[in-house]
Design an enzyme around this catalytic site. Structure first.
Site, mmCIF file in Angstrom:
data_model
loop_
_atom_site.group_PDB
_atom_site.id
_atom_site.type_symbol
_atom_site.label_atom_id
_atom_site.label_comp_id
_atom_site.label_asym_id
_atom_site.label_seq_id
_atom_site.Cartn_x
_atom_site.Cartn_y
_atom_site.Cartn_z
ATOM 1 N N GLY A 1 -25.557 17.158 -17.408
ATOM 2 C CA GLY A 1 -24.755 18.303 -16.993
ATOM 3 C C GLY A 1 -23.893 18.904 -18.092
ATOM 4 O O GLY A 1 -23.538 20.082 -18.039
ATOM 5 N N GLU B 1 -30.125 20.965 -17.253
ATOM 6 C CA GLU B 1 -29.312 21.573 -16.187
ATOM 7 C C GLU B 1 -28.711 22.875 -16.694
ATOM 8 O O GLU B 1 -27.716 22.842 -17.391
ATOM 9 C CB GLU B 1 -28.229 20.619 -15.725
ATOM 10 C CG GLU B 1 -28.804 19.323 -15.141
ATOM 11 C CD GLU B 1 -27.713 18.362 -14.687
ATOM 12 O OE1 GLU B 1 -26.609 18.793 -14.343
ATOM 13 O OE2 GLU B 1 -27.985 17.153 -14.692
ATOM 14 N N TYR C 1 -19.486 9.110 -5.639
ATOM 15 C CA TYR C 1 -18.183 9.717 -5.904
ATOM 16 C C TYR C 1 -17.963 10.822 -4.885
ATOM 17 O O TYR C 1 -18.906 11.258 -4.199
ATOM 18 C CB TYR C 1 -18.097 10.284 -7.329
ATOM 19 C CG TYR C 1 -19.057 11.421 -7.583
ATOM 20 C CD1 TYR C 1 -20.378 11.173 -7.929
ATOM 21 C CD2 TYR C 1 -18.645 12.745 -7.427
ATOM 22 C CE1 TYR C 1 -21.266 12.210 -8.124
ATOM 23 C CE2 TYR C 1 -19.537 13.795 -7.618
ATOM 24 C CZ TYR C 1 -20.845 13.523 -7.963
ATOM 25 O OH TYR C 1 -21.729 14.562 -8.142
ATOM 26 N N TRP D 1 -25.992 8.486 -8.534
ATOM 27 C CA TRP D 1 -25.167 8.837 -9.680
ATOM 28 C C TRP D 1 -23.749 8.419 -9.314
ATOM 29 O O TRP D 1 -23.200 9.005 -8.388
ATOM 30 C CB TRP D 1 -25.230 10.341 -9.995
ATOM 31 C CG TRP D 1 -24.311 10.652 -11.126
ATOM 32 C CD1 TRP D 1 -22.981 10.966 -11.046
ATOM 33 C CD2 TRP D 1 -24.629 10.624 -12.531
ATOM 34 N NE1 TRP D 1 -22.453 11.131 -12.298
ATOM 35 C CE2 TRP D 1 -23.432 10.932 -13.222
ATOM 36 C CE3 TRP D 1 -25.792 10.358 -13.256
ATOM 37 C CZ2 TRP D 1 -23.385 10.982 -14.627
ATOM 38 C CZ3 TRP D 1 -25.734 10.412 -14.631
ATOM 39 C CH2 TRP D 1 -24.539 10.731 -15.316
#
Ligand code: NAG
Ligand code: NAG
Length: 374
Positions: A98, A139, A257, A346
């Protein structure tokens, strides 16, 4: 006698064929990166079939895949380290991510010489470091031309990997990519045919749908269902299948997360409650481990919403949307039921004493053992 021999040959061939079609294995995967606060030696690799080591970089001058000097030894030792606890865990080197520059990927993919530099260096790096596969995290492509060039890159990468395997006598490297949760990103369609032919599977990043910098009401950032729209994991899976990627090439991604929103009114603490941006200075991202500590320390109220399949918790003016154990197991069972190849998280260091990783593995396995019993 001849009939018996024929029958024997036929049966042997049949079982060989069967072995061949069942080589597509399950993927119970997680991403790891060196700055995550967890040493590779502390990963409980028995909870995973595949681990992604993130991220190798794309050099903007040479278009070769490189590893920053601080990552050289964590990356080169990664495979042997995680295989100490689980000798059969398969490792892949992830490229990009990212925070990488999408325009460098676009230039690399636009020209056959730079594609070759990328491809040859990635294969060499994977072999030098002992990885069993490579994972492209671009990305994201920004134009229709980028998407077409991504297709060329995947075709050529697959051909090069096959040639290298032929020359080295080793099993071909696995090739995967992390892609948007749906087959369209920035209004652009992914190159379906090249993905289907070139990659072993794709990792659907079914998270970050919303965050406190982009939404002024509280939201789940990784809901499985979206009753009123198309922003959900289940929508993305269906859309990829409809676009032409078979379910057994899809690996469903979920986050370890969440995001913390600052509530406008502490007494209005449901989903879609008005919020004033993130808690804290960043974008509100918070690991599952930190969320569990927040819940304990603040005696936060926790809520599971089975309509969208997501958890949230709140205390005072802090509201956090995240994936807890029930969300994870529901998502894993959903992926399994739809015939997907597996799931990934992730990222592994964000877990809290491995409870989410264990939950995921159990949810996937509970049905596997049941199916075998049939
Ligand atoms: C769960 O989410 C749905 C869809 O957003 C919503 O309509 C419903 O009120 C929520 N249920 C609870 C108990 O919060
Ligand atoms: C534990 C268990 O059996 N979970 C699921 C297995 O898959 C079926 C559908 O294929 C679900 O209905 C179960 O809930």
């Amino acid at each position: 006698m001849a009939t018996k021999t024929l029958l024997f040959l036929f049966l042997s061939l049949f079982s060989l064929l069967q072995q061949n079609v069942s080589t597509a294995q399950n993927v119970n995967a997680g991403y790891w990166f060196p700055d995550s606060g967890l040493a590779a030696s502390d990963i409980d690799s028995t909870l995973f079939t595949h681990l992604f080591c993130a991220f190798a970089d794309l050099d903007s001058q040479t278009y070769q895949v490189t590893v920053s000097s601080s990552n050289t030894s964590p990356f080169s030792l990664f495979t042997q380290t995680v295989q100490l606890k689980n000798p059969s865990v398969q490792t892949l080197l992830s490229i990009g991510g990212g925070n990488s520059d999408t325009t460098v990927f676009a230039s690399m993919a636009s020209d056959s010489t730079s594609r070759k530099a990328f491809i040859d260096s990635s294969i060499k790096l994977a072999r030098d470091y002992g990885f069993l596969g490579l994972d492209l995290d671009w990305e994201y492509p920004q134009s229709a031309l980028d998407m077409a060039n991504l297709g060329l890159l995947l075709n050529e990468w697959r051909a090069a990997v096959a040639t290298e395997a032929g020359n080295s006598g080793k099993p071909p490297l696995l090739l995967t990519a992390a892609v948007s949760y749906a087959p369209t990103v920035n209004g652009l369609n992914y190159p379906i045919q090249s993905i289907s032919n070139g990659l072993d599977w794709i990792n659907l990043m079914a998270y970050d749908f919303y965050d406190p910098t982009r939404s002024d009401v509280t939201r789940s950032h990784a809901a499985l269902y979206d009753p009123t729209g198309q922003v959900s994991g289940s929508y993305g899976i269906g859309a990829w299948i409809q676009a032409g990627i078979s379910a057994n090439k899809l690996v469903f991604g979920f986050p370890f997360y969440g995001y913390a929103w600052l509530l406008v009114n502490a007494n209005n603490h449901g989903l879609y409650a008005p919020a004033n941006g993130p808690v804290g200075s960043g974008n509100g991202a918070i690991t599952f481990q930190q969320i569990e500590a927040f819940i304990t320390n603040n005696k936060a109220t926790t809520v599971y919403n089975g309509t969208i399949v997501s958890d949230y918790c709140y205390a005072g003016t802090t509201w956090i949307g995240y994936d807890d154990t029930q969300t994870i197991s529901t998502k894993v069972l959903y992926a399994k039921q739809r015939g997907l190849l597996g799931y990934f998280a992730w990222h592994v260091a964000a877990d809290n004493n491995w409870v989410l990783s264990q939950q995921a593995q159990q949810a996937w396995g509970s049905n596997a053992s049941r199916d075998q019993g049939k």
